[in-house]
Design a protein around this motif. Sequence first.
Motif, PDB file in Angstrom:
ATOM      1  N   VAL A 152       0.708  -1.347  -0.049  1.00  0.00           N
ATOM      2  CA  VAL A 152       0.094   0.117   0.075  1.00  0.00           C
ATOM      3  C   VAL A 152       0.846   1.464   0.020  1.00  0.00           C
ATOM      4  O   VAL A 152       0.700   2.004  -0.796  1.00  0.00           O
ATOM      5  CB  VAL A 152      -0.862   0.015   1.247  1.00  0.00           C
ATOM      6  N   VAL A 153       1.790   1.151   0.600  1.00  0.00           N
ATOM      7  CA  VAL A 153       2.728   2.257   0.714  1.00  0.00           C
ATOM      8  C   VAL A 153       3.319   2.625  -0.455  1.00  0.00           C
ATOM      9  O   VAL A 153       3.455   3.949  -0.987  1.00  0.00           O
ATOM     10  CB  VAL A 153       3.764   2.206   2.199  1.00  0.00           C
ATOM     11  N   LEU A 154       4.173   1.724  -1.113  1.00  0.00           N
ATOM     12  CA  LEU A 154       4.500   1.827  -2.504  1.00  0.00           C
ATOM     13  C   LEU A 154       3.554   2.228  -3.376  1.00  0.00           C
ATOM     14  O   LEU A 154       3.948   3.041  -4.438  1.00  0.00           O
ATOM     15  CB  LEU A 154       5.373   0.359  -2.883  1.00  0.00           C
ATOM     16  N   PHE A 155       2.481   1.653  -3.373  1.00  0.00           N
ATOM     17  CA  PHE A 155       1.277   2.098  -4.366  1.00  0.00           C
ATOM     18  C   PHE A 155       1.080   3.644  -4.140  1.00  0.00           C
ATOM     19  O   PHE A 155       1.043   4.421  -5.122  1.00  0.00           O
ATOM     20  CB  PHE A 155       0.283   1.317  -3.970  1.00  0.00           C
ATOM     21  N   VAL A 156       0.920   4.180  -3.060  1.00  0.00           N
ATOM     22  CA  VAL A 156       0.741   5.435  -2.734  1.00  0.00           C
ATOM     23  C   VAL A 156       1.840   6.288  -3.315  1.00  0.00           C
ATOM     24  O   VAL A 156       1.785   7.449  -3.917  1.00  0.00           O
ATOM     25  CB  VAL A 156       0.512   5.866  -1.247  1.00  0.00           C
ATOM     26  N   LEU A 157       3.134   5.835  -2.944  1.00  0.00           N
ATOM     27  CA  LEU A 157       4.358   6.589  -3.446  1.00  0.00           C
ATOM     28  C   LEU A 157       4.435   6.829  -4.902  1.00  0.00           C
ATOM     29  O   LEU A 157       4.676   7.488  -5.468  1.00  0.00           O
ATOM     30  CB  LEU A 157       5.588   6.009  -2.888  1.00  0.00           C
ATOM     31  N   SER A 158       4.181   5.534  -5.360  1.00  0.00           N
ATOM     32  CA  SER A 158       4.275   5.381  -6.877  1.00  0.00           C
ATOM     33  C   SER A 158       3.151   6.275  -7.775  1.00  0.00           C
ATOM     34  O   SER A 158       3.638   6.995  -8.845  1.00  0.00           O
ATOM     35  CB  SER A 158       4.160   3.973  -7.333  1.00  0.00           C
TER      36      SER A 158
ATOM     37  N   LEU B 242      -2.298   5.137 -12.382  1.00  0.00           N
ATOM     38  CA  LEU B 242      -3.018   4.495 -10.961  1.00  0.00           C
ATOM     39  C   LEU B 242      -2.850   3.096 -11.373  1.00  0.00           C
ATOM     40  O   LEU B 242      -2.540   1.952 -10.359  1.00  0.00           O
ATOM     41  CB  LEU B 242      -4.241   5.085 -10.694  1.00  0.00           C
ATOM     42  N   LEU B 243      -3.423   2.498 -12.598  1.00  0.00           N
ATOM     43  CA  LEU B 243      -3.544   0.851 -12.828  1.00  0.00           C
ATOM     44  C   LEU B 243      -2.233   0.458 -12.720  1.00  0.00           C
ATOM     45  O   LEU B 243      -2.010  -0.707 -12.273  1.00  0.00           O
ATOM     46  CB  LEU B 243      -4.141   0.998 -14.144  1.00  0.00           C
ATOM     47  N   LEU B 244      -1.230   0.881 -13.422  1.00  0.00           N
ATOM     48  CA  LEU B 244       0.172   0.448 -13.608  1.00  0.00           C
ATOM     49  C   LEU B 244       0.777   0.296 -12.183  1.00  0.00           C
ATOM     50  O   LEU B 244       1.285  -0.819 -11.796  1.00  0.00           O
ATOM     51  CB  LEU B 244       0.989   1.267 -14.449  1.00  0.00           C
ATOM     52  N   ALA B 245       0.544   1.286 -11.153  1.00  0.00           N
ATOM     53  CA  ALA B 245       1.181   1.161  -9.707  1.00  0.00           C
ATOM     54  C   ALA B 245       0.410  -0.083  -9.098  1.00  0.00           C
ATOM     55  O   ALA B 245       1.030  -0.535  -8.031  1.00  0.00           O
ATOM     56  CB  ALA B 245       0.850   2.482  -9.090  1.00  0.00           C
ATOM     57  N   ALA B 246      -0.787  -0.041  -9.329  1.00  0.00           N
ATOM     58  CA  ALA B 246      -1.619  -1.086  -8.761  1.00  0.00           C
ATOM     59  C   ALA B 246      -1.205  -2.429  -8.890  1.00  0.00           C
ATOM     60  O   ALA B 246      -0.869  -3.421  -8.115  1.00  0.00           O
ATOM     61  CB  ALA B 246      -3.090  -0.876  -8.840  1.00  0.00           C
ATOM     62  N   VAL B 247      -1.230  -2.636 -10.147  1.00  0.00           N
ATOM     63  CA  VAL B 247      -0.700  -3.898 -10.788  1.00  0.00           C
ATOM     64  C   VAL B 247       0.949  -4.270 -10.251  1.00  0.00           C
ATOM     65  O   VAL B 247       1.104  -5.426  -9.596  1.00  0.00           O
ATOM     66  CB  VAL B 247      -0.613  -4.065 -12.313  1.00  0.00           C
ATOM     67  N   GLY B 248       1.693  -3.362 -10.170  1.00  0.00           N
ATOM     68  CA  GLY B 248       3.063  -3.421 -10.025  1.00  0.00           C
ATOM     69  C   GLY B 248       3.290  -3.657  -8.427  1.00  0.00           C
ATOM     70  O   GLY B 248       3.813  -4.557  -8.097  1.00  0.00           O
ATOM     71  N   CYS B 249       2.529  -2.935  -7.615  1.00  0.00           N
ATOM     72  CA  CYS B 249       2.680  -2.980  -6.403  1.00  0.00           C
ATOM     73  C   CYS B 249       2.103  -4.039  -5.540  1.00  0.00           C
ATOM     74  O   CYS B 249       2.422  -4.581  -4.615  1.00  0.00           O
ATOM     75  CB  CYS B 249       2.414  -1.400  -5.519  1.00  0.00           C
ATOM     76  N   PHE B 250       1.012  -4.403  -5.982  1.00  0.00           N
ATOM     77  CA  PHE B 250       0.031  -5.443  -5.183  1.00  0.00           C
ATOM     78  C   PHE B 250       0.546  -6.761  -5.556  1.00  0.00           C
ATOM     79  O   PHE B 250      -0.195  -7.692  -5.316  1.00  0.00           O
ATOM     80  CB  PHE B 250      -1.483  -5.258  -5.443  1.00  0.00           C
ATOM     81  N   SER B 251       1.284  -7.046  -6.625  1.00  0.00           N
ATOM     82  CA  SER B 251       2.077  -8.464  -6.923  1.00  0.00           C
ATOM     83  C   SER B 251       2.978  -8.466  -6.169  1.00  0.00           C
ATOM     84  O   SER B 251       3.352  -9.949  -5.972  1.00  0.00           O
ATOM     85  CB  SER B 251       2.393  -8.247  -8.327  1.00  0.00           C
ATOM     86  N   LEU B 252       3.675  -7.636  -5.369  1.00  0.00           N
ATOM     87  CA  LEU B 252       4.960  -7.701  -4.595  1.00  0.00           C
ATOM     88  C   LEU B 252       4.403  -8.854  -3.238  1.00  0.00           C
ATOM     89  O   LEU B 252       5.515  -9.526  -2.792  1.00  0.00           O
ATOM     90  CB  LEU B 252       5.182  -6.433  -3.978  1.00  0.00           C
ATOM     91  N   PRO B 253       3.442  -8.752  -2.684  1.00  0.00           N
ATOM     92  CA  PRO B 253       3.368  -9.826  -1.654  1.00  0.00           C
ATOM     93  C   PRO B 253       3.624 -11.308  -2.175  1.00  0.00           C
ATOM     94  O   PRO B 253       3.808 -12.050  -1.260  1.00  0.00           O
ATOM     95  CB  PRO B 253       1.855  -9.562  -1.131  1.00  0.00           C
ATOM     96  N   TRP B 254       3.525 -11.478  -3.415  1.00  0.00           N
ATOM     97  CA  TRP B 254       3.666 -12.889  -3.715  1.00  0.00           C
ATOM     98  C   TRP B 254       5.156 -13.205  -4.169  1.00  0.00           C
ATOM     99  O   TRP B 254       5.344 -14.183  -4.857  1.00  0.00           O
ATOM    100  CB  TRP B 254       2.895 -13.280  -5.099  1.00  0.00           C
ATOM    101  N   ARG B 255       6.052 -12.207  -3.980  1.00  0.00           N
ATOM    102  CA  ARG B 255       7.418 -12.187  -4.598  1.00  0.00           C
ATOM    103  C   ARG B 255       8.353 -13.408  -4.038  1.00  0.00           C
ATOM    104  O   ARG B 255       9.298 -13.823  -4.538  1.00  0.00           O
ATOM    105  CB  ARG B 255       8.031 -10.913  -4.245  1.00  0.00           C
TER     106      ARG B 255
ATOM    107  N   ASN C  52       9.406   3.405 -10.452  1.00  0.00           N
ATOM    108  CA  ASN C  52      10.055   2.094 -10.197  1.00  0.00           C
ATOM    109  C   ASN C  52      10.121   1.334  -8.964  1.00  0.00           C
ATOM    110  O   ASN C  52      11.276   0.281  -8.962  1.00  0.00           O
ATOM    111  CB  ASN C  52      11.428   2.207 -11.218  1.00  0.00           C
ATOM    112  N   SER C  53       9.667   1.754  -7.835  1.00  0.00           N
ATOM    113  CA  SER C  53       9.895   1.157  -6.593  1.00  0.00           C
ATOM    114  C   SER C  53       9.574  -0.297  -6.707  1.00  0.00           C
ATOM    115  O   SER C  53      10.232  -1.405  -5.972  1.00  0.00           O
ATOM    116  CB  SER C  53       9.034   1.861  -5.634  1.00  0.00           C
ATOM    117  N   PRO C  54       8.389  -0.897  -7.374  1.00  0.00           N
ATOM    118  CA  PRO C  54       8.296  -2.238  -7.495  1.00  0.00           C
ATOM    119  C   PRO C  54       9.365  -3.046  -8.231  1.00  0.00           C
ATOM    120  O   PRO C  54       9.524  -4.407  -7.746  1.00  0.00           O
ATOM    121  CB  PRO C  54       6.810  -2.448  -8.327  1.00  0.00           C
ATOM    122  N   VAL C  55       9.979  -2.409  -9.131  1.00  0.00           N
ATOM    123  CA  VAL C  55      11.095  -3.092  -9.744  1.00  0.00           C
ATOM    124  C   VAL C  55      12.169  -3.324  -8.757  1.00  0.00           C
ATOM    125  O   VAL C  55      12.724  -4.270  -8.925  1.00  0.00           O
ATOM    126  CB  VAL C  55      11.565  -2.233 -10.972  1.00  0.00           C
TER     127      VAL C  55
END
Length: 409
Positions: free
Chosen positions: A24-30, A50-63, A93-96
């Motif tokens: 959530v924090v990374l999503f807001v920052l992105s 907004l859509l790209l940030a949601a896809v990238g950030c909310f996939s991180l819990p499965w990393r 690029n924080s999800p990356v």
Amino acid sequence: MAVSNGYRPRLGPRIGTRDVLAAVVLFVLSVVAASIIPHEHRLSLRWPALLLAAVGCFSLPWRRRYPFAVAALAVTCGVTFQLLGFDESPLVNSPVIVSVFSVAALTDRRTAWSVASAAAAALIGVAMVHDPRSWLQPDNVATLAWMALPAAVGDGVRSRRAYVIAVEERAEHAERTREQEAQQRVAAERVRIARELHDVVAHHIALINAQAGVAVHLGQARPQQVFAALKDIQETSRSALDELRVTVSLLRQSDDFAAPRDPIPGLAQIPALLASFERVGLAVLHTRQGDAQPLASAVDLAAYRIVQEALTNVRKHARTDKARLHLSYNRQWLTITVQDDGCAAPHGPQPGTGHGLIGMKERAASLGGKLTAHPRPEGGFTVTAELPLRPGMPRDGVASQALLEEKRP
């Protein structure tokens, strides 16, 4: 691709509260970073960002379970950010960055740097296609640094984790080894004490049996001499009890001050031992070659027990009233030879019974020596033991020392 260094992805990883909060924090920052309009100092919410940030950030819990898939998805979102021109801040690029860190922490070094290089190449390549400028622009160098940093940090975390696991495994192995060594020492001590008990009991019981037979015979023929035979039985049984007390005291704790402190038998007690055999009708001719050398306590005890057991076997099995004991000393070795002219066959242990010869061989081998026992061609039996004056002396010293003794004037 398999991961290494002891990490194994779980089949069903649990997504914790901290993972969700971090996403959530990374999503807001992105979203905030992608909504900044340069040179206008204002924010403008853009739905593609907004859509790209949601896809990238909310996939991180499965990393942790799918590190490569999450990294590929995050890089895809980062490339799309670049194509849409939402690259004003590295936060987009924080999800990356997080996914590259996860790959580095969960896999090996080569894989981590390969993924980081591929991500940097993709982002810088798309940036150059979108805005053809020199590849030495500060933004490209910054992107390269932002990809290298999480790879280096993740590799350090992985190395630290592997080091901790290795230390724990070594500690567990050392603990298991200590337990195994302790069990082996206990087993060896039990065998040693059993050998001592066997030698003590076998010797003295054989003498008592012979003396009792003499007493029975004298009781019928010469009753006045029964008292002397019974006196011998009394002395032999007292000696047996004393040696048993010393042997059993080995089972006591070392800090038990009540434990007996009697001396351990050695070659100094050979005359008394031979006298006890003579009282039961076995005359032993004792000879010695060379000057007596000081023996280690373990060797002294082993030599005494071997002589005791060999003569006990002669008394029990050889059907003779004479035996010979020869001790040969040189600078490094003691050779014990016990011979008789009686019946040779019964000396060998019968199936399921005697352990005398086995015990003598074990005694000699435990000190680095050897023992041989075989019938004599002219009749009788021979037991020969070679013991080092100090335990652990290599066997190859026997031949060389023998040659030196032969050359000595």
